[in-house]
Design an enzyme around this catalytic site. Structure first.
Site, PDB file in Angstrom:
ATOM      1  N   SER B  46       2.136  22.381 -12.630  1.00  0.00           N
ATOM      2  CA  SER B  46       1.527  21.117 -12.098  1.00  0.00           C
ATOM      3  C   SER B  46       1.606  21.180 -10.913  1.00  0.00           C
ATOM      4  CB  SER B  46       2.241  19.948 -12.749  1.00  0.00           C
ATOM      5  OG  SER B  46       1.515  18.805 -12.342  1.00  0.00           O
ATOM      6  N   GLU B  47       0.226  21.248 -10.291  1.00  0.00           N
ATOM      7  CA  GLU B  47       0.175  21.493  -8.743  1.00  0.00           C
ATOM      8  C   GLU B  47       0.776  20.517  -7.903  1.00  0.00           C
ATOM      9  OE1 GLU B  47      -2.463  21.165 -10.755  1.00  0.00           O
ATOM     10  OE2 GLU B  47      -4.229  20.134  -9.968  1.00  0.00           O
TER      11      GLU B  47
END
Lengths: 236, 220
Positions: B46-47
């Site tokens: 998840s960035e």
């Protein structure tokens, strides 16, 4: 070792705010926002701000509070959706917007803190993001040059601080906070808990104290969830 | 019968390989996590700063300090790690992520993708999409074949501002799967049809030239 500890948001921002300044504000969405310091920026009435933050708050929360009072002149962000007020002010021309790819934004901030004025990235090559910027080939690939970002003030949110200013963030509330903490001429951190030096494991400090000038204990710690998503517990 | 959103997600999940590090976009791509094949172990990134996304939390157990890039509450796994946004995108830009699956408004035969703005209509921002398409080893697009007006979203050239140029590897729509030869400047090849979708239907509904894989050509 307590000279970095301030009584509250007002004391922590005293003497730091001026019209036309650039402020970095940590957080991803509303997660890891400096919830106590933003209202103090609002209360001060400082205006013509350039604000660097991944997002611009959400209706009623975070940086939205500074949009409502029209204190922000320019926003540098990667995503400003889900914010009607932002859209209104942008479309009416009151608000200037510089959209950056999220990774480019993060790296520009990191570069600012690390004293690196520019760097090359593949992100944005062949898109509007690269327009007007130097593009250079390295090993057969094109890269666009991006410049650093620095701020007069960085306001960040951490989980714990010791009195030397060492910070530890909690889970994904970390996000942009440690990068911004390095890129402000002055960095003010609000934290959920202030502990004596020696309480935090030196091996597990996320932001070393050198980057942190002033610390307060959060006076607002609402941590609004934007998209509560849950599952039902399976019944055996 | 064209594929449903869930079936498109399930088809995209077939592209996952054991050991892959994967970033899933918002919308149909998020559904891919529900169809990870048995015996395939993938780690989701998840960035906003998490490697190893767990399932959604049980009711009453959501943690506001634990969200994915779509701002949904999530959980972690025993193998998870947290990091800053700059570290997260170093991971992405540095080519350490094996696969990303994203939605799109337009994809072109040359591998261009447009998925972040409609000038004059939508002011949102690109978020991490430009970094993902530029930095991840393999880029898969999942989308409806046509837009709401019935026009092909697979085009010879994109008309909307690009997210990335020459970056797409595979397009999975409700009608078919097309490969894009981005290493050689592009060129689409139809490699799979959804059940009872015909080659003629795809030809009629696609505004880009494409080759047809041998197996499919025989079947038609």
């Amino acid at each position: 070792m307590t000279r970095k500890i301030y009584d509250g948001p007002e004391a922590a921002l005293e003497g730091l705010l001026f019209d036309g300044m650039t402020i970095m504000s940590g957080g991803f969405g509303l997660s890891g926002n400096p919830e106590s310091l933003i209202p103090e920026v609002r209360r001060s009435g400082v205006k013509n701000l350039t604000v660097i933050s991944n997002n611009a708050g959400a209706d009623g929360f975070g940086l939205w509070m500074l949009l409502e009072t029209r204190q922000i002149r320019k926003m540098i962000a990667s995503y400003v959706g889900e914010n009607k007020l932002f859209e209104q002010q942008y479309l009416s021309g009151e608000l200037e917007l510089e959209l950056n790819p999220q990774g480019t934004l993060a790296e520009r901030i990191r570069a600012g803190g690390a004293g690196i004025p520019a760097f090359y990235t593949r992100t944005g090559v062949g898109t509007v993001v690269a327009e007007g910027k130097p593009v250079e080939e390295f090993e057969g690939q094109l890269y666009v040059r991006e410049s650093w970002l620095r701020a007069d003030l960085a306001i960040v949110k951490a989980w714990k601080a010791d009195t030397a200013g060492n910070l530890v963030y909690r889970r994904t509330a970390r996000n942009f906070n440690p990068n911004m903490a390095t890129a402000g001429k002055i960095t003010v951190a609000e934290v959920e808990e202030i502990v004596p030096v020696g309480s935090l494991d030196p091996e597990a400090i996320h932001t070393p104290g050198i980057y942190v000038d002033r610390i307060i204990k959060s006076t607002i710690n609402e941590k609004k969830i934007e998209k509560l998503t849950e599952r039902k517990r399976e019944t055996a | 019968m064209a594929w449903t959103r869930e079936q498109v997600a399930a088809r995209a999940a077939q592209e996952l390989q054991d050991g892959f590090y994967v970033n899933l976009g918002i919308g149909i791509p998020t559904l891919v996590a529900n169809y990870i094949p048995e015996g395939v172990d993938v780690t989701l990134q998840s960035e906003n700063g998490l490697l190893g996304i767990g399932p959604f939390p049980y009711e009453g157990e959501a943690d506001p300090d634990l969200i994915n890039a779509g701002k949904q509450t999530i959980t972690i796994l025993p193998s998870s790690s947290f990091f800053s946004s700059a570290d997260s995108f170093a991971m992405i830009r540095g080519g350490h992520i094996d696969l990303t699956i994203l939605g799109a408004m337009e994809v072109a035969a040359n591998g261009d993708i447009a998925n972040w703005t409609i000038p004059g209509k939508m002011v949102k921002g690109m978020g991490g999409a430009m970094d993902l398409v530029a930095g991840v080893k393999k880029v898969i697009v999942v989308m409806d074949h046509a837009n709401k007006a019935g026009e092909s979203k697979v085009l010879e050239r994109c008309s909307l501002p690009l997210t990335g140029a020459g970056v797409v590897d595979l397009i999975i729509t409700d009608l078919c799967v097309m490969a894009c030869d981005k290493a050689n400047g592009g060129g689409l090849t139809l490699i799979e049809l959804a059940p009872s979708v015909t080659l003629d239907e795809v030809k009629t509904k696609t505004a880009a030239p494409f080759a047809v894989a041998k197996e499919l050509d025989k079947a038609a």
